[in-house]
Design a protein around this motif. Structure first.
Motif, PDB file in Angstrom:
ATOM      1  N   ALA A 136      37.256  22.443  43.022  1.00 32.81           N
ATOM      2  CA  ALA A 136      35.678  22.328  42.694  1.00 32.81           C
ATOM      3  C   ALA A 136      35.398  23.077  41.673  1.00 32.81           C
ATOM      4  CB  ALA A 136      35.031  23.212  44.057  1.00 32.81           C
ATOM      5  N   GLY A 137      36.812  23.244  40.801  1.00 31.78           N
ATOM      6  CA  GLY A 137      36.153  24.011  39.258  1.00 31.78           C
ATOM      7  C   GLY A 137      35.700  25.253  39.851  1.00 31.78           C
ATOM      8  N   HIS A 138      36.470  25.936  41.239  1.00 36.40           N
ATOM      9  CA  HIS A 138      35.883  27.364  41.292  1.00 36.40           C
ATOM     10  C   HIS A 138      36.898  28.411  40.900  1.00 36.40           C
ATOM     11  CE1 HIS A 138      33.918  30.492  43.350  1.00 36.40           C
ATOM     12  NE2 HIS A 138      32.649  29.548  43.863  1.00 36.40           N
ATOM     13  N   ASP A 139      36.380  29.617  40.292  1.00 38.45           N
ATOM     14  CA  ASP A 139      37.636  30.573  39.472  1.00 38.45           C
ATOM     15  C   ASP A 139      37.487  31.736  40.355  1.00 38.45           C
ATOM     16  OD1 ASP A 139      34.828  31.376  37.990  1.00 38.45           O
ATOM     17  OD2 ASP A 139      35.702  31.353  36.372  1.00 38.45           O
ATOM     18  N   ALA A 140      37.112  31.968  41.511  1.00 40.69           N
ATOM     19  CA  ALA A 140      36.570  32.224  42.481  1.00 40.69           C
ATOM     20  C   ALA A 140      38.720  33.215  42.700  1.00 40.69           C
ATOM     21  CB  ALA A 140      35.953  32.970  43.823  1.00 40.69           C
ATOM     22  N   ALA A 141      38.775  34.429  42.699  1.00 36.68           N
ATOM     23  CA  ALA A 141      40.199  35.033  43.728  1.00 36.68           C
ATOM     24  C   ALA A 141      39.734  34.816  44.899  1.00 36.68           C
ATOM     25  CB  ALA A 141      40.345  36.362  42.906  1.00 36.68           C
ATOM     26  N   VAL A 142      40.763  34.319  45.368  1.00 38.15           N
ATOM     27  CA  VAL A 142      41.265  34.880  47.028  1.00 38.15           C
ATOM     28  C   VAL A 142      42.660  35.370  47.323  1.00 38.15           C
ATOM     29  CG1 VAL A 142      41.267  32.917  48.898  1.00 38.15           C
ATOM     30  CG2 VAL A 142      40.091  32.172  47.018  1.00 38.15           C
ATOM     31  N   THR A 143      41.638  36.320  48.079  1.00 41.70           N
ATOM     32  CA  THR A 143      43.404  37.630  49.089  1.00 41.70           C
ATOM     33  C   THR A 143      42.553  36.857  50.400  1.00 41.70           C
ATOM     34  OG1 THR A 143      41.505  39.184  47.716  1.00 41.70           O
ATOM     35  CG2 THR A 143      42.762  38.101  46.174  1.00 41.70           C
ATOM     36  N   THR A 144      44.187  37.665  50.412  1.00 44.11           N
ATOM     37  CA  THR A 144      44.565  38.044  51.593  1.00 44.11           C
ATOM     38  C   THR A 144      44.954  39.071  52.026  1.00 44.11           C
ATOM     39  OG1 THR A 144      46.550  36.683  51.981  1.00 44.11           O
ATOM     40  CG2 THR A 144      44.394  35.451  52.736  1.00 44.11           C
ATOM     41  N   THR A 145      44.386  39.378  53.391  1.00 44.08           N
ATOM     42  CA  THR A 145      45.046  41.333  54.319  1.00 44.08           C
ATOM     43  C   THR A 145      44.929  41.399  55.162  1.00 44.08           C
ATOM     44  OG1 THR A 145      45.595  43.639  53.279  1.00 44.08           O
ATOM     45  CG2 THR A 145      42.753  42.180  52.883  1.00 44.08           C
ATOM     46  N   ALA A 146      45.375  42.211  56.295  1.00 48.20           N
ATOM     47  CA  ALA A 146      45.808  42.529  57.272  1.00 48.20           C
ATOM     48  C   ALA A 146      44.886  44.148  57.263  1.00 48.20           C
ATOM     49  CB  ALA A 146      46.473  42.587  57.707  1.00 48.20           C
ATOM     50  N   ASP A 147      44.576  44.370  55.829  1.00 48.86           N
ATOM     51  CA  ASP A 147      44.084  45.358  56.103  1.00 48.86           C
ATOM     52  C   ASP A 147      42.308  46.306  56.183  1.00 48.86           C
ATOM     53  OD1 ASP A 147      43.265  48.064  54.998  1.00 48.86           O
ATOM     54  OD2 ASP A 147      45.219  49.040  53.860  1.00 48.86           O
ATOM     55  N   LEU A 148      41.652  46.440  57.092  1.00 53.57           N
ATOM     56  CA  LEU A 148      40.154  46.258  56.830  1.00 53.57           C
ATOM     57  C   LEU A 148      39.690  46.737  55.596  1.00 53.57           C
ATOM     58  CD1 LEU A 148      37.407  44.846  57.991  1.00 53.57           C
ATOM     59  CD2 LEU A 148      38.551  46.856  59.829  1.00 53.57           C
ATOM     60  N   ASP A 149      40.364  48.100  55.604  1.00 51.83           N
ATOM     61  CA  ASP A 149      39.269  48.838  55.063  1.00 51.83           C
ATOM     62  C   ASP A 149      39.608  48.774  53.129  1.00 51.83           C
ATOM     63  OD1 ASP A 149      38.638  50.944  56.223  1.00 51.83           O
ATOM     64  OD2 ASP A 149      40.163  52.129  57.038  1.00 51.83           O
ATOM     65  N   ALA A 150      40.794  47.970  52.892  1.00 52.88           N
ATOM     66  CA  ALA A 150      40.838  47.673  51.830  1.00 52.88           C
ATOM     67  C   ALA A 150      40.168  46.516  51.069  1.00 52.88           C
ATOM     68  CB  ALA A 150      42.242  47.347  51.612  1.00 52.88           C
ATOM     69  N   GLY A 151      39.932  45.653  52.400  1.00 51.77           N
ATOM     70  CA  GLY A 151      39.591  44.363  51.723  1.00 51.77           C
ATOM     71  C   GLY A 151      37.901  44.382  52.074  1.00 51.77           C
ATOM     72  N   ILE A 152      37.528  45.632  52.307  1.00 48.40           N
ATOM     73  CA  ILE A 152      35.779  45.854  52.147  1.00 48.40           C
ATOM     74  C   ILE A 152      36.146  46.515  51.237  1.00 48.40           C
ATOM     75  CG2 ILE A 152      35.418  44.879  55.228  1.00 48.40           C
ATOM     76  CD1 ILE A 152      35.922  48.589  55.265  1.00 48.40           C
ATOM     77  N   GLU A 153      36.168  47.209  50.788  1.00 50.27           N
ATOM     78  CA  GLU A 153      36.494  48.313  49.719  1.00 50.27           C
ATOM     79  C   GLU A 153      35.525  47.286  48.735  1.00 50.27           C
ATOM     80  OE1 GLU A 153      37.894  51.503  46.468  1.00 50.27           O
ATOM     81  OE2 GLU A 153      39.347  50.624  48.388  1.00 50.27           O
ATOM     82  N   GLY A 154      34.376  48.149  48.206  1.00 51.97           N
ATOM     83  CA  GLY A 154      33.429  46.950  47.122  1.00 51.97           C
ATOM     84  C   GLY A 154      33.076  45.895  47.374  1.00 51.97           C
ATOM     85  N   ALA A 155      33.046  45.503  48.376  1.00 50.75           N
ATOM     86  CA  ALA A 155      32.618  44.043  49.020  1.00 50.75           C
ATOM     87  C   ALA A 155      30.869  44.450  48.787  1.00 50.75           C
ATOM     88  CB  ALA A 155      32.855  43.264  50.571  1.00 50.75           C
ATOM     89  N   ASP A 156      30.293  43.930  48.668  1.00 53.43           N
ATOM     90  CA  ASP A 156      28.382  43.533  48.329  1.00 53.43           C
ATOM     91  C   ASP A 156      27.993  42.666  50.006  1.00 53.43           C
ATOM     92  OD1 ASP A 156      27.973  43.187  45.696  1.00 53.43           O
ATOM     93  OD2 ASP A 156      29.781  42.379  45.811  1.00 53.43           O
ATOM     94  N   ALA A 157      29.096  42.491  51.220  1.00 52.92           N
ATOM     95  CA  ALA A 157      29.155  41.501  51.134  1.00 52.92           C
ATOM     96  C   ALA A 157      30.217  41.210  52.936  1.00 52.92           C
ATOM     97  CB  ALA A 157      28.361  39.667  51.900  1.00 52.92           C
ATOM     98  N   VAL A 158      29.444  41.843  53.770  1.00 51.58           N
ATOM     99  CA  VAL A 158      31.022  41.590  54.831  1.00 51.58           C
ATOM    100  C   VAL A 158      30.293  40.338  55.952  1.00 51.58           C
ATOM    101  CG1 VAL A 158      32.895  42.540  56.348  1.00 51.58           C
ATOM    102  CG2 VAL A 158      31.957  43.924  54.534  1.00 51.58           C
ATOM    103  N   LEU A 159      31.464  39.577  56.013  1.00 53.68           N
ATOM    104  CA  LEU A 159      30.605  38.508  57.383  1.00 53.68           C
ATOM    105  C   LEU A 159      31.817  39.006  58.884  1.00 53.68           C
ATOM    106  CD1 LEU A 159      29.567  37.451  54.247  1.00 53.68           C
ATOM    107  CD2 LEU A 159      30.245  34.925  55.723  1.00 53.68           C
TER     108      LEU A 159
END
Length: 426
Positions: free
Chosen positions: A56-79
């Motif tokens: 789609a030409g989208h330049d967003a970074a996609v990361t994966t993690t099993a670490d909940l605290d690291a993943g949600i840090e700095g998030a604007d929204a958590v789904l």
């Protein structure tokens, strides 16, 4: 903008990714974090997500993690789109209630209670960690049973809102039947999650002309087939019920149907296995057509629209509110319910949250069932928060799909036997 998805290893997730990619002007995601303890699935889903974005030409970074605290840090929204116990637990939820002559379904009746008992403590733990790590983030709950889970979140003081795809699915269906663009259709969608009626279908906005009588007169047969309910029932109601209301209006017939064919859980598990094989293909960079059979139609559009409104990138870049159907605190919207009940209704959504629109009169035929199920949800949440066999029994006895002493006793025994590994208080 950073979005975190808890349960990002779900086979559902490419539907959400597709929406992020297509609707990037509405919701400009800069970083997407997929969080899931299932490492192998997460790697597969993460790879496909990157390919969809790249196509789609989208330049967003996609990361994966099993670490909940690291993943949600700095998030604007958590789904939140998790399933405690996976498809194996769902299969149980759809099976053992049938042994007692009751509907076996993952969000309604005894199976829905089992899912709530497993899910609420896990979601509240996640929400507490979001509050500690990133207190400004919005929590958007798509995890079923959405009404009970959202009520648990709001009761605990979290910055949360619930979302279901039922309303947007019906909006698209009505628009197709009427031959108008979906954005022209506004639904007077009122009730509880998975217990709603379209009391009006308006063209052009919340104050537009109500064409529900025309919709029923001209397309009633198509709607009845879509909902798996008799046409004369829709005509008597003068409204369009949620498809989940067939479990109430056609209970005994549905129990017979469910007992005579493979469960939906078994079907979904087979679809998931096939999807995961497809997702592993490094040349796949679009969501496959098979995903439409997994469920959750139009989830991505609803989720993107809601997140955009809450984060101020929706209509007029947050200077005005967008009307969307969400699960929110009742606060007098349906006057026959307590203020702290969670209802599924149209609301004006902005950075400040969601403000329900005034509700039209709700007939006693519908209000009585809404009030009855709300009382059950009170008891279900009490059982999820505090445990205890008596609380589980009370919730089952109060549910209109159970309601008999002998059945409630038998269902309680089966629920506890099948969920011991998920209920800490046992």
């Amino acid at each position: 903008m950073k979005i975190a998805v808890v349960g990002g290893g779900s086979t559902y997730t490419p539907e959400l990714i597709d929406g992020f990619a297509r609707l990037r002007d509405t919701l400009p995601v800069g970083e997407l974090v997929l969080i899931d303890p299932a490492a192998e699935r997460l790697d597969v889903i993460g790879g496909l997500a990157r390919r969809i974005f790249r196509r789609a030409g989208h330049d967003a970074a996609v990361t994966t993690t099993a670490d909940l605290d690291a993943g949600i840090e700095g998030a604007d929204a958590v789904l939140l789109q998790l399933r405690v116990g996976g498809q194996a637990a769902r299969l149980q939820d759809e099976t053992w209630p049938l042994e007692c002559g009751c509907v076996g379904q993952e969000t309604t009746g005894a199976g829905g209670l089992a899912k709530a008992l497993r899910t609420v403590p896990v979601v509240l733990d996640i929400a507490e960690r979001v509050r500690r790590t990133n207190p400004g983030a919005w929590i958007i709950d798509f995890t079923n049973p959405v009404g009970i889970v959202t009520r648990a979140l709001l009761q605990a003081g979290h910055k949360a809102i619930g979302l279901c795809n039922a309303a947007i699915h019906m909006q698209r269906k009505a628009a197709g039947l009427l031959g108008v663009p979906p954005e022209e259709v506004h639904l007077d969608h009122y009730g509880l999650n998975h217990l709603t009626w379209e009391l009006g279908v308006r063209l052009g906005g919340p104050d537009g002309k109500d064409v529900l009588p025309r919709l029923l007169a001209e397309h009633g047969a198509a709607l009845a087939e879509f909902l798996q309910m008799p046409l004369n029932l829709l005509e008597r109601l003068g409204a369009v019920p949620s498809s989940y209301l067939r479990y109430y209006y056609r209970h005994d017939e549905v129990v017979g149907e469910l007992g005579s064919k493979p469960s939906r859980a078994a079907e979904v598990a087979a679809i998931e296995r096939e999807l995961l094989e497809m997702y592993r293909d490094p040349s796949l960079d679009t969501k496959p057509d098979l995903l439409s059979r997994r469920g959750g139609a139009f989830y991505s559009e609803a989720a993107v629209a809601l997140a955009a409104s809450l984060l101020g990138t929706g209509s007029a870049e947050g200077r005005s509110a967008d009307v969307q159907v969400v699960n929110v605190r009742n606060s007098g919207t349906l006057p026959f319910l307590p203020d702290d009940a969670v209802v599924e209704v149209p609301a004006a959504v902005s950075r400040a949250g969601a403000e329900p629109l005034p509700a039209p009169p709700v007939r006693p035929l519908m209000a009585g069932l809404i009030a009855h199920v709300t009382a059950y949800e009170d008891l279900a949440l009490d059982a999820a928060l505090h445990g205890g066999r008596d609380r589980v029994f009370d919730a089952l006895l109060a549910h209109p799909l159970v309601g008999q002493y002998r059945e409630a006793e038998a269902l309680t025994d089966r629920l506890l036997a099948h969920n011991r590994e998920h209920l800490a208080w046992l």
